[in-house]
Design an enzyme around this catalytic site. Structure first.
Site: not given
Ligand code: GDP
Length: 425
Positions: A12, A40
């Site tokens: 992340d 994503h």
């Protein structure tokens, strides 16, 4: 030229944004590991997207998006993701799937779900996408490779029967659930065969030619260094290698072709799932950072669950960059920190009374307490700034201190989620 874009933290970090941005100059973007278990988030002129399986280069007409052999291929999920993009007006991407990729089956998801329930409080915090059972099967040599769908049907049926026999021991005796029916599993495979047929490609041969023709290739990693099964915080890791080096294997290219390793590093820390997290913060302090983080809060792109938050950890990040072999760093989400009076940076771990700046193995890590250095905040909005010199002095001090601590040049600073919100140094 091959460039890998990988995470140096717990995932992340904003790899999706950076891949989307760098894909503009690329011909091919490849996912080489992991599956649909992490997402994503990408924001560009088509809108906001959470991609899980497709590489983040799918938004350009000129790029070819590849699912490499190292990926856990959930076929219906992949096709659904392509359709979702088309629905939002994104031109139909050119997608190729390696004939050596293996299939993530519905029973992998069931096994993941049942196992997490069985472990209850001691669970890994899996996204229940079937990833661990998938990779276990791959290495136990009972997985199904795409190529097998196009081989001998009798052999396929026999293998299905063998696999079901083994799986059913777990289903019936460990989880007390109904067993798999070989005919159903076989029909699922045939169904998948027809779905994947238009995309199947001998990817390593394709890439061999592409490299000879001088194409620009991006390898897009999922998660980050600290989730790598060998070098991360085992066993609280993912089940495929998150390292740039694995890009060579998971895509099928020579390792020496990876010339640039762009490690994406987050200006603070966040993590999902269980496991030691030395610079973790809690309570109001964590809630505030979580609320302000990313593009509208630090919540999982796949599960929506709140991410664990922490201050920047220079010990973990230096290690994360080293293990990736980072040749450069992109420091992301720096804009989020403008509200703080003071920015703690974890510069050491205290373990049994001794302070070290080396990242230890898991048993030691569990005992580590953070040692902080504090830098003054810049107390203003930095979004919209495009030149490094125009950043407030304290912001530059923070970036340069991080650079010094991690020992890798920070070549880009990301100050917003959008494609153009980037400062080149
Ligand atoms: P990935 O898995 O590494 O691609 O990361 P994620 O997409 O899960 O998380 C990154 C989040 O931060 C996404 O929501 C991005 O839109 C957002 N993001 C990326 N770079 C920046 C940045 O520089 N500033 C802000 N505010 N958000 C960013």
């Amino acid at each position: 030229m091959v460039r890998a874009i990988v995470g140096a933290n717990w995932g992340d970090e904003g790899k999706g944004k950076i891949t989307d941005m760098l894909a503009k100059e690329s011909d091919i973007v490849i996912r080489f590991q992991g599956g649909s278990n992490a997402g994503h988030t990408i924001i560009n002129h088509y809108g906001k997207f959470a991609l899980h399986l497709l590489p983040s280069g799918v938004f350009y007409r000129h790029t070819t998006s590849i699912i490499g052999n190292g990926v856990a291929l959930n076929i219906p999920y992949l096709l659904n993701e392509i359709q979702e993009l088309e629905k939002e007006g994104v031109p139909t991407p050119k997608v190729l799937v390696s004939d050596r990729a293996q299939l993530l089956m519905p029973y992998h998801i069931l096994l993941d779900t049942y196992e997490e329930a069985r472990l209850a409080g001691k669970s890994f915090g899996s996204t229940k996408s079937g990833i661990a059972p998938f990779y276990s099967d791959k290495y136990a040599k009972i997985g199904f490779q795409v190529s097998e769908l196009f081989g001998d049907e009798k052999e396929l049926r026999e293998k299905v029967a063998r696999v079901c026999e083994m799986k059913n021991v777990l289903f019936e005796h460990l989880y007390h659930q109904p067993g798999l029916k070989p005919e159903e599993v076989y029909q699922t495979l045939i169904f998948y065969r027809e779905m994947v047929r238009p995309y199947v490609c001998d990817v390593s041969a394709y890439l061999y030619e592409a490299l000879r023709a001088g194409k620009n290739i991006l390898l897009e990693g999922q998660l980050g260094s600290l989730k790598d099964p060998d070098h991360g915080i085992y066993p609280m890791v993912t089940s495929s290698s998150t390292l740039a080096a694995y890009g060579a294997i998971g895509a099928g290219i020579p390792p020496y072709e990876i010339k640039q390793i762009t490690a994406v590093v987050k200006a603070y820390s966040s993590s999902v799932g269980a496991g030691a997290f030395v610079s973790e913060i809690f309570g109001d302090e964590a809630d505030e950072l979580r609320k302000r983080g990313g593009d509208g809060g630090e919540f999982g792109a796949t599960t929506g669950r709140p991410r664990r938050m922490g201050w920047f950890d220079a010990v973990a990040t230096r290690y994360g960059c080293r293990i990736q072999g980072a040749t450069e760093v992109v420091l992301t989400v720096v804009d989020v920190l403008g509200y703080l009076d003071e920015l703690p940076i974890c510069v050491g771990y205290e373990i049994d009374g001794l302070v070290s700046s080396d990242f230890p193995t898991t048993a030691q890590l569990e005992k580590a307490k953070p040692v902080y250095e504090r830098l003054p905040g810049w107390k203003c909005e930095i979004r919209g700034i495009r030149k490094y010199e125009e950043l407030p002095e304290n912001c530059r001090r923070y970036i340069e201190r991080i650079e010094e601590l991690i020992g890798v040049p920070i070549s880009m600073v990301s100050n917003g989620p959008g494609r153009d919100e980037i400062i080149y140094r």
